[in-house]
Motif scaffolding. Structure first.
Motif, PDB file in Angstrom:
ATOM      1  N   UNK A  39       5.950   0.565  25.969  1.00 23.44           N
ATOM      2  CA  UNK A  39       5.739   0.299  27.394  1.00 23.44           C
ATOM      3  C   UNK A  39       4.458  -0.496  27.611  1.00 23.44           C
ATOM      4  N   UNK A  40       3.419  -0.079  26.941  1.00 24.12           N
ATOM      5  CA  UNK A  40       2.134  -0.759  27.108  1.00 24.12           C
ATOM      6  C   UNK A  40       2.174  -2.187  26.575  1.00 24.12           C
ATOM      7  N   UNK A  41       2.897  -2.342  25.493  1.00 25.98           N
ATOM      8  CA  UNK A  41       3.014  -3.690  24.920  1.00 25.98           C
ATOM      9  C   UNK A  41       3.692  -4.649  25.901  1.00 25.98           C
ATOM     10  N   UNK A  42       4.806  -4.193  26.457  1.00 27.65           N
ATOM     11  CA  UNK A  42       5.532  -5.080  27.375  1.00 27.65           C
ATOM     12  C   UNK A  42       4.719  -5.324  28.653  1.00 27.65           C
ATOM     13  N   UNK A  43       4.064  -4.289  29.136  1.00 32.26           N
ATOM     14  CA  UNK A  43       3.206  -4.461  30.311  1.00 32.26           C
ATOM     15  C   UNK A  43       2.135  -5.512  30.045  1.00 32.26           C
ATOM     16  N   UNK A  44       1.531  -5.390  28.866  1.00 24.85           N
ATOM     17  CA  UNK A  44       0.488  -6.319  28.455  1.00 24.85           C
ATOM     18  C   UNK A  44       1.050  -7.743  28.358  1.00 24.85           C
ATOM     19  N   UNK A  45       2.245  -7.817  27.798  1.00 25.90           N
ATOM     20  CA  UNK A  45       2.888  -9.124  27.642  1.00 25.90           C
ATOM     21  C   UNK A  45       3.142  -9.754  29.013  1.00 25.90           C
ATOM     22  N   UNK A  46       3.599  -8.936  29.950  1.00 27.52           N
ATOM     23  CA  UNK A  46       3.881  -9.453  31.293  1.00 27.52           C
ATOM     24  C   UNK A  46       2.608  -9.984  31.939  1.00 27.52           C
ATOM     25  N   UNK A  49       1.991 -13.279  30.370  1.00 25.30           N
ATOM     26  CA  UNK A  49       2.935 -14.300  30.856  1.00 25.30           C
ATOM     27  C   UNK A  49       2.509 -14.748  32.254  1.00 25.30           C
ATOM     28  N   UNK A  50       2.117 -13.794  33.071  1.00 26.18           N
ATOM     29  CA  UNK A  50       1.709 -14.140  34.446  1.00 26.18           C
ATOM     30  C   UNK A  50       0.492 -15.059  34.471  1.00 26.18           C
ATOM     31  N   UNK A  51      -0.338 -14.939  33.432  1.00 28.37           N
ATOM     32  CA  UNK A  51      -1.523 -15.813  33.357  1.00 28.37           C
ATOM     33  C   UNK A  51      -1.124 -17.282  33.193  1.00 28.37           C
ATOM     34  N   UNK A  52       0.083 -17.509  32.723  1.00 27.99           N
ATOM     35  CA  UNK A  52       0.529 -18.890  32.528  1.00 27.99           C
ATOM     36  C   UNK A  52       0.770 -19.606  33.860  1.00 27.99           C
ATOM     37  N   UNK A  53       0.623 -18.878  34.961  1.00 26.19           N
ATOM     38  CA  UNK A  53       0.893 -19.478  36.276  1.00 26.19           C
ATOM     39  C   UNK A  53      -0.252 -20.344  36.778  1.00 26.19           C
ATOM     40  N   UNK A  54      -1.425 -20.290  36.073  1.00 27.94           N
ATOM     41  CA  UNK A  54      -2.584 -20.968  36.647  1.00 27.94           C
ATOM     42  C   UNK A  54      -2.669 -22.448  36.318  1.00 27.94           C
ATOM     43  N   UNK A  55      -1.588 -23.177  36.552  1.00 24.51           N
ATOM     44  CA  UNK A  55      -1.689 -24.634  36.426  1.00 24.51           C
ATOM     45  C   UNK A  55      -1.241 -25.251  37.740  1.00 24.51           C
ATOM     46  N   UNK A  56      -1.751 -26.446  38.010  1.00 22.91           N
ATOM     47  CA  UNK A  56      -1.312 -27.103  39.241  1.00 22.91           C
ATOM     48  C   UNK A  56      -0.865 -28.529  38.940  1.00 22.91           C
TER      49      UNK A  56
ATOM     50  N   UNK B 186       4.293  -9.581  17.201  1.00 21.31           N
ATOM     51  CA  UNK B 186       3.719 -10.203  16.008  1.00 21.31           C
ATOM     52  C   UNK B 186       2.423 -10.914  16.330  1.00 21.31           C
ATOM     53  N   UNK B 187       2.368 -11.518  17.501  1.00 19.55           N
ATOM     54  CA  UNK B 187       1.141 -12.191  17.915  1.00 19.55           C
ATOM     55  C   UNK B 187       0.026 -11.160  18.045  1.00 19.55           C
ATOM     56  N   UNK B 188       0.348 -10.008  18.629  1.00 16.71           N
ATOM     57  CA  UNK B 188      -0.642  -8.952  18.824  1.00 16.71           C
ATOM     58  C   UNK B 188      -1.139  -8.408  17.488  1.00 16.71           C
TER      59      UNK B 188
END
Lengths: 198, 191
Positions: A39-46, A49-56, B186-188
């Motif tokens: 659960x923590x891994x996927x939360x962390x991954x999300x 992923x959300x950080x990838x939104x910071x482009x304009x 794997x990245x982690x």
């Protein structure tokens, strides 16, 4: 991870757990290290992923889009229609111009001269254009509805539409010389001059 | 805000290019970001995002108020991206579903080179890696992940953009999340 817990996990990640399910899930995570890690891994991954939104969009984006738009359109306006069917429109316009000019200008008897008239002697009543003796006409000479008398020199082409050319013994034409008498030749000539005008 | 947007759309539909320019300004970042995350190349993304706006402009008369303007725009852009990806795809693709397995891809079956991942330490590289991994997802899962987590859209909006029922959208998010999780793990580990 059991199937039941897998479903709970997905629901938790979707943020769709009911209060009771939430309680059950929290309790399960305290017991089950595997589920907790997952659960923590996927939360962390999300979060990542959300950080990838910071482009304009790059600079000048809007201007570039606007440049690609067709010039101001109105729905079903003739101009828009022509933009969508450029070849048909060009053909139609050409045809209209052609036919109208055929009927209007072939029948008018007005004398018309194209070329530098400075060195020419123009006799409107007699429908006559004279290149006087000793004078040099530079460039192409086109005369409609009139005769051309060349006593001097023409350095270029001479085209006479509905008229005759008289070349005096001392006169000379360095380029081509042609007389156009019928409507077919005239149409052909107009077409050629339209194309070469570009 | 809502009414200003409606006014802009209405004026743009009547052929007012200034109004349309306002709409481009309003949505350019979102559409460009979507294209970039879908395609993974800045130049191509810019091309595609611009194409999406031009296409929207040309089809403004077909837009009705059934959906939000942004939804409609996202749909045009998403479809353009998917078209582009399909054209780019080689005959033999790692992302193509295997005919023998149920929906798995060749890509899933190949273990990631541990060495390659071990070199991934810096944040920037990690971001690039995550983008890369998203780019490797099959289009349908990639679209779902990007719309959900990067564009932060609701299931209903996603359903309208992807032209799929909500449960299918959900399934795609789950599947995409699972696929991405495998490489993310794997990245982690390599950190």
């Amino acid at each position: 991870m059991s199937c039941e817990h897998e479903q709970l996990l997905q629901k938790a990640l979707d943020g769709e757990l009911s209060i009771r399910e939430q309680e059950a899930f929290t309790a399960h995570l305290q017991q089950c290290k595997a589920c907790k890690a997952e659960y923590e891994l996927v939360e962390h991954m999300i979060v990542d992923v959300k950080k990838l939104a910071d482009i304009s969009a790059p600079l000048g984006f809007t201007a570039n889009v606007m440049r690609q738009l067709p010039a101001g359109h109105k729905k079903k306006s003739p101009i828009r229609w022509m933009k969508q069917h450029p070849i048909v429109a060009a053909a139609a316009i050409f045809l209209v111009l052609m036919v109208s000019s055929l009927f209007s200008s072939w029948s008018t008897g007005e004398m018309a001269i194209a070329g530098n008239t400075k060195h020419l002697q123009i006799n409107k009543q007699q429908h006559e254009v004279i290149v006087p003796k000793g004078e040099t006409f530079k460039g192409d000479l086109v005369v409609e509805n009139g005769d051309v008398k060349v006593e001097g020199t023409v350095e270029g082409n001479v085209t006479i539409i509905k008229g005759k050319r008289y070349l005096a013994s001392a006169g000379s034409i360095t380029g081509d010389s042609q007389e156009i008498h019928d409507i077919m030749h005239w149409t052909w000539y107009k077409l050629k001059s339209l194309v070469s005008a570009d | 805000m809502e009414s200003l947007l409606k006014k802009l759309v209405k004026a743009a539909k009547k052929g007012d290019q200034h109004a349309f320019e306002g709409l481009v300004e309003l949505y350019k970042d979102r559409i460009y970001r979507l294209a970039f995350r879908m395609i993974g190349d800045r130049h191509e993304a810019e091309d595609l995002a611009q194409e999406a706006f031009v296409k929207a402009y040309m089809n403004l008369d077909k837009y009705d108020d059934t959906y939000a303007f942004s939804t409609w725009l996202y749909r045009i852009a998403t479809n353009l991206c998917i078209d582009r990806l399909r054209k780019k795809k080689p005959d033999y693709s790692m992302d193509a579903p295997l005919s023998t397995s149920d929906g798995g891809t060749l890509y899933q079956q190949i273990p990631h080179s541990e060495e390659a991942l071990e070199t991934v330490v810096e944040k920037r590289e990690e971001r690039a890696t995550l983008q890369e991994e998203i780019s490797k997802l099959p289009e349908k899962y990639r679209t779902a992940i990007i719309l959900k987590y990067i564009e932060d859209l609701s299931l209903e909006e996603m359903s309208a953009i992807m032209e799929l029922p909500v449960p299918t959208v959900k399934t795609r998010i789950h599947r995409g999340r699972e696929l991405l999780k495998k490489v993310y793990k794997k990245v982690m580990k390599s950190r």
